[in-house]
Design an enzyme around this catalytic site. Sequence first.
Site, mmCIF file in Angstrom:
data_model
loop_
_atom_site.group_PDB
_atom_site.id
_atom_site.type_symbol
_atom_site.label_atom_id
_atom_site.label_comp_id
_atom_site.label_asym_id
_atom_site.label_seq_id
_atom_site.Cartn_x
_atom_site.Cartn_y
_atom_site.Cartn_z
ATOM 1 N N GLU A 9 -0.750 -6.259 -10.942
ATOM 2 C CA GLU A 9 -0.501 -5.128 -11.844
ATOM 3 C C GLU A 9 -0.410 -5.616 -13.285
ATOM 4 O O GLU A 9 0.339 -6.554 -13.592
ATOM 5 C CB GLU A 9 0.795 -4.413 -11.428
ATOM 6 C CG GLU A 9 1.127 -3.255 -12.341
ATOM 7 C CD GLU A 9 2.100 -2.258 -11.720
ATOM 8 O OE1 GLU A 9 2.059 -2.065 -10.487
ATOM 9 O OE2 GLU A 9 2.885 -1.683 -12.473
ATOM 10 N N ASP A 23 7.060 9.000 -0.713
ATOM 11 C CA ASP A 23 6.413 9.876 -1.701
ATOM 12 C C ASP A 23 5.925 11.142 -1.038
ATOM 13 O O ASP A 23 5.945 12.214 -1.635
ATOM 14 C CB ASP A 23 5.133 9.248 -2.300
ATOM 15 C CG ASP A 23 5.352 7.924 -2.960
ATOM 16 O OD1 ASP A 23 6.476 7.659 -3.389
ATOM 17 O OD2 ASP A 23 4.368 7.157 -3.048
ATOM 18 N N HIS A 59 3.611 5.590 -1.097
ATOM 19 C CA HIS A 59 4.743 5.095 -0.314
ATOM 20 C C HIS A 59 5.036 6.148 0.744
ATOM 21 O O HIS A 59 4.749 7.341 0.535
ATOM 22 C CB HIS A 59 6.009 4.981 -1.164
ATOM 23 C CG HIS A 59 5.909 4.092 -2.368
ATOM 24 N ND1 HIS A 59 5.401 4.518 -3.563
ATOM 25 C CD2 HIS A 59 6.311 2.818 -2.564
ATOM 26 C CE1 HIS A 59 5.469 3.550 -4.455
ATOM 27 N NE2 HIS A 59 6.017 2.491 -3.874
#
Length: 442
Positions: A271, A107, A104
């Site tokens: 996911e 991050d 991200h």
Amino acid sequence: MKNPSAHFPRIPRITYAGPGSKNPLAFRHYNPTEMIDGRSLKSHLRFSVAYWHSFRGTGTDPFGPGTVQRSWESGKDALSIAKTRMDAAFEFFQKIESPFWCCHDRDIAPEGKTLAESNRNLDKIVAHAKSLQKATGVKLLWGTANLFSNPRYMCGAATNPDAHVFAYAAAQVKKAIEMTKELGGEGYVFWGGREGYETLLNTNLKREQDHLAAFLHLALDYAKSIGFKGQFLIEPKPKEPTKHQYDFDVASGVAFLRTYGLEKDFKFNIETNHATLAGHTFQHEIEVATSQGMLGSIDANAGDPLLGWDTDQFNTDVKEVTLAMVAILKAGGLGKGGINFDAKLRRPSMDAEDLFHAHIGGMDTFALGFKLARHIIADGRLGQFLTQRYSSYDSGFGREIETGKATFKSLEKLVLTKLGEPKLRSGKQEYLENLLNTYLHG
Ligand code: XUL
Ligand code: CO
């Protein structure tokens, strides 16, 4: 990188030692250079490390603070720490043989007091990341924006009732797409973050979904305007952090994308733990996506069957992963997607070495699953069973049903005059489960 062993001095580059190895810091199934169908195993599996968990995760939980201590988390200011942290990350990517990483925006670079300051911070760190990518050959699988941590997004980003927040999120995603393009990312992910609701008492569901779609159209338009060629991906999740997330699962995602004319430009990042939270298996979500030609990429992790939240564990379940790999391989592989370890260490696993054990386990499990899946497909017995089970649709009136030639009248006539009562045919589930076990365990 000045010193390639600066941050993990006691850990060597992880190598393949074969299934018989007792070395816990070696691969037993993932041999990156093994050639399969003219390509290396590394290029088939396209592993990726998730920056947020592995390099920003602190081990915090709702009952206590972080537990991990990382040697690189010190420095004179947030930007210099961010740079040293990134050096450590690239040392890790190389030592663990991961060809990709994911991040991200927030991050990798500290958020500033204003958007302009955040953007300047990001520019500096992106330049650093670019030079590390060049030096190591490690590439960005996908980029994304964190539209969920900052309190401004507490009621959503694109679905926020306040248009001001929508505008802020748009500005942030504009920059995150630029970041992803600059780093050569193969894709750009939209996980719903806080795009959902807690109560319908304060929520206009229709307007919020319209706004989310408008946001995605704007993102696409902007990406096209700057020549970003990466794949756009939706990452469904049914709940957490909101009670109801709009991108509930792949099926509802398909309906959403088709409703708003976005289906040609988006695929799915699936996911494992999100699938199970939605009450599905990982394999189910992959098959729903592949049935639409919309499988994009994988966020590899696992939940705990005894807990009802997103535990984001490293997946060591060979059976689950093998079944997922069968579905992926039947659909022709992951293309420009990859297998991103969106997984975190357990809170007491605070050693830097634990990062290696975790990824070695995840990589070995997927490598083994990949090999077993190829064997299952090549052996053909499961495939033949399926072909046979549906064979009544291959000719005659079954074919007419599939090709749209049959009518209720024609089928009624057939049943009344010729077919009569259908014969019962076993689904053979127990036989198939035993067959699967012979592939997994001999
Ligand atoms: C959250 C999640 C995210 C996305 C990227 O559950 O999976 O980390 O993968 O925003
Ligand atoms: Co994810």
